[in-house]
Design an enzyme around this catalytic site. Structure first.
Site, PDB file in Angstrom:
ATOM      1  N   HIS A 426       0.832  -1.207   0.000  1.00  8.19           N
ATOM      2  CA  HIS A 426       0.000   0.000   0.000  1.00  8.19           C
ATOM      3  C   HIS A 426       0.868   1.259   0.000  1.00  8.19           C
ATOM      4  CE1 HIS A 426      -3.727   2.238   1.375  1.00  8.19           C
ATOM      5  NE2 HIS A 426      -2.772   3.079   1.758  1.00  8.19           N
ATOM      6  N   GLU A 427       1.789   1.327   0.954  1.00  7.34           N
ATOM      7  CA  GLU A 427       2.597   2.546   1.086  1.00  7.34           C
ATOM      8  C   GLU A 427       3.530   2.745  -0.103  1.00  7.34           C
ATOM      9  OE1 GLU A 427       1.818   4.757   3.099  1.00  7.34           O
ATOM     10  OE2 GLU A 427       0.478   3.533   4.315  1.00  7.34           O
ATOM     11  N   HIS A 430       1.884   4.555  -2.849  1.00  6.28           N
ATOM     12  CA  HIS A 430       2.042   6.003  -2.686  1.00  6.28           C
ATOM     13  C   HIS A 430       3.424   6.454  -3.151  1.00  6.28           C
ATOM     14  CE1 HIS A 430      -1.659   6.652  -0.501  1.00  6.28           C
ATOM     15  NE2 HIS A 430      -1.332   5.784   0.417  1.00  6.28           N
ATOM     16  N   HIS A 433       3.669   6.452  -6.864  1.00  5.99           N
ATOM     17  CA  HIS A 433       2.874   7.547  -7.434  1.00  5.99           C
ATOM     18  C   HIS A 433       3.700   8.835  -7.409  1.00  5.99           C
ATOM     19  CE1 HIS A 433      -1.421   9.541  -7.554  1.00  5.99           C
ATOM     20  NE2 HIS A 433      -0.621   9.979  -8.510  1.00  5.99           N
TER      21      HIS A 433
END
Length: 639
Positions: A426-427, A430, A433
């Site tokens: 998940h992190e 980020h 991105h």
């Protein structure tokens, strides 16, 4: 399951950002119930290995260098005042002024990032606390020093600004921000008022700091005795781990102990959260918005229909959520279902996921995103950009933050379990991105909006789940991953939408002139908790004492943020499915969204990629995925 995280966010487009919104964004958001808090015990010696502790020297070589940079940025602020009255002179002057302010914004950003990364690793450290406080003060002063910019740009006018942009290509990277300022003309206050609000930023955002200090440092947590005779202090760490215990009596004891203790502070939490809600509603009123939610969404030009449609569709999808709860009751072989029965795994999986395994599996899972993505992720995760394991005083949860031009930093509380691996993927969604946007866009256009912030992370999680299901060696392992996927959909879509409804209700109450108290907020939250969990339908019983949970959710201090977890997992579901079916074209469509950064408003950016978030379709697709997952599990169970 999805580990929703706290992610500090500095408004990279420094000019004209709402001081109140910025103050809220800078507040250190601690994690809530679904996260991985740092335990009270000291970290294991093996986990003090430098590989597990990030290296901040690429930002500043030492604390003295940080302080010198802070003082320099502070000294540079008065020079911005000399730019007043010059923005309408000519294109060259406007470009020079915008470049100058971008440089100051970037300098302030690095000061903020370094200070917060330090502070979150040990919130007890006085030097770290002071450094973070000084960084926040600098940010507020920078906002005050540029508060005149929006009114002045708006005074120059759209036609003249457009002619300047056409005349000087150096203004191209500033065009989005300049046009954004012009768009918000009706809601921009006088330079003096903007400067005053900016200067008051740290005070107006202080409720979050009070919450964080109380929830993470000052509560004297009670101790319980477990069936094996061991004693555990029921702090956030113990609550997070013990609520998953297979022994139902232990889960009930932990819930009763934790929420009874937290419930003792609902008066104080009512004051702090009430102050945050008042701040948002007053700011919206001052700026001429009809509601606080309209003001919040206007920052990124998001139609209010997105928020309202999400809430409506989540409510329509409650039968599917209740169907999941009934499956949970059946698989756990329970005579009835209570709130403390949500967290234990449906299937036990005696399997550890170390940091290295989390990395290996994540890299394998994201292969559909292509070689560029995979190579970049492999390179970044091999560096010392992560703070991995829990330790005394470390903040809870997980987040990503960084400064433009540098590698992203990832904050974890890795516990070598499945949730930790999911959080890792998940992190790094980020992180990727930000890395892709920074590689593609200039500083002024790289920072994506909060509405976009959770799409890459949830897409990574979807890809990870799908990969693990296909590689599962036994029926039980497959059921485990499918169950975790269901819990992720519940926690990220339904739970976050429930939070979004709570935020609407509390702000609506203030806007109607009603007083907010801890008791009233408990009543509002309790009604939502019962509705979402099917209390009236006999699906799950909600004990009133657990309604104190509203006071535990730190994201409420960043109003109208959590709905974006729900919209993002809907978008992530869409993109993951498109990538799995559409090959290179679908992959590039998705990666182009990430690479766009903040160069376009999020709603049209997603619409261009085939996703209209103001319609029911994305949310209905997610509910269908949830139904299909339940179908798959029921079929496996019937074998």
């Amino acid at each position: 399951m999805t580990q929703y995280h706290h992610r500090p966010h500095f408004a990279r487009r420094l000019l004209g950002a709402s001081a109140i919104a910025l103050a809220a964004a800078l507040a250190p958001l601690a994690s809530a119930a679904a996260q991985q808090p740092a335990p009270a015990s000291a970290e294991a010696p093996a986990k003090t290995d430098p590989r597990y502790v990030w290296d901040l020297t690429p930002i500043f070589k030492d604390d003295a260098s940080w302080d010198a940079a802070r003082k320099q940025a502070l000294a540079d602020l008065p020079s911005l005042d000399t730019l007043k009255g010059t923005l309408g002179k000519d294109a060259t002057t406007l470009r020079a002024a915008m470049d100058r302010m971008s440089k100051v914004g970037h300098d302030v950003e690095r000061v903020l990032v370094y200070a917060y990364l330090q502070y979150s690793t040990d919130t007890r450290n006085n030097e770290y606390q002071e450094r973070w406080s000084l960084a926040q003060a600098l940010s507020a002063q920078a906002q005050a020093a540029t508060a005149w910019v929006s009114p002045e740009v708006q005074g120059v006018g759209a036609d003249k600004i457009a002619s300047f942009i056409k005349a000087d290509t150096g203004l191209t990277k500033h065009a989005f921000r300049l046009n954004d300022i012009l768009r918000l003309k009706a809601h921009t206050l006088t330079p003096e008022t903007e400067a005053a609000l900016a200067a008051l930023g740290p005070v107006l955002g202080s409720a979050s700091n009070t919450y964080s200090a109380l929830a993470n440092a000052d509560i004297d947590w009670p101790e319980i005795t477990l069936p094996d005779g061991t004693k555990r202090k029921v702090n956030q760490s113990a609550y997070q781990s013990l609520r998953q215990n297979e022994d139902r009596a232990v889960r009930k004891l932990v819930f009763d102990t934790f929420w009874t203790k937290f419930g003792q502070y609902t008066t104080t939490m009512g004051n702090t959260l009430g102050a945050a809600v008042q701040t948002g509603t007053i700011d919206a009123k001052l700026r001429g918005y009809p509601t606080a939610v309209a003001a919040s969404l206007a920052n990124n030009d998001i139609p209010e229909a997105v928020y309202r449609t999400l809430v409506a569709e989540a409510n329509k999808g409650l039968p599917t959520l209740h169907r999941y709860f009934k499956l949970r009751q059946k698989m756990l072989k329970l005579p009835d279902l209570y709130y403390y029965d949500i967290y234990p795994s449906l299937i036990s999986l005696d399997k550890k996921f170390t940091l290295d395994e989390s990395r290996t599996l994540t890299l394998a899972a994201v292969k559909p995103l292509g070689k560029e993505y995979g190579d970049m992720l492999a390179a970044l995760t091999a560096k010392r950009t992560m703070h991995v394991y829990p330790s005394e005083g470390k903040d809870s949860g997980a987040y990503h933050w960084g400064s433009y031009g540098l590698d992203p930093y990832i904050f974890l509380n890795h516990q070598d379990d499945y949730n930790s691996m999911s959080t890792y993927a998940h992190e790094w969604g980020h992180g990727m991105h930000s890395a892709l946007a920074s590689k593609t866009q200039p500083y002024e256009l790289a920072n994506y909006s909060l509405f976009m912030a959770e799409i890459a992370s949830t897409t990574n999680e979807m890809l990870l789940t799908d990969y693990l299901v296909t590689k599962a060696k036994t029926k039980e392992e497959k059921l485990f991953y499918l169950g975790q996927s269901l819990e992720g959909l519940r926690g990220t879509f339904f739970r976050q939408t429930m939070f979004a409804e709570f935020e609407l209700a509390t702000h609506d109450a203030v806007e109607r002139g009603e007083a907010l108290s801890g008791s009233k907020m408990k009543d509002i939250y309790c009604g939502l908790l019962k509705k979402y969990h099917g209390d009236a339908e006999g699906v799950m019983k909600i004990d009133e004492k657990y309604c104190a949970e509203w006071a535990f959710i730190p994201h409420f201090y960043r109003p109208f943020y959590v709905f974006q977890y729900a919209t993002s997992i809907s978008a992530g579901t869409y993109f993951a499915e498109q990538i799995s079916k559409g090959g290179a074209k679908a992959r590039d469509n998705y990666l182009n969204v990430l690479k766009a950064g903040g160069s376009e408003y999020p709603y049209p950016l997603l619409k261009k990629a085939g996703l209209d978030m103001a319609t029911a379709a994305p949310y209905q697709a997610l509910v269908r995925r949830m139904d299909a997952t339940i179908d798959q599990m029921e079929k496996l169970l019937a074998q």
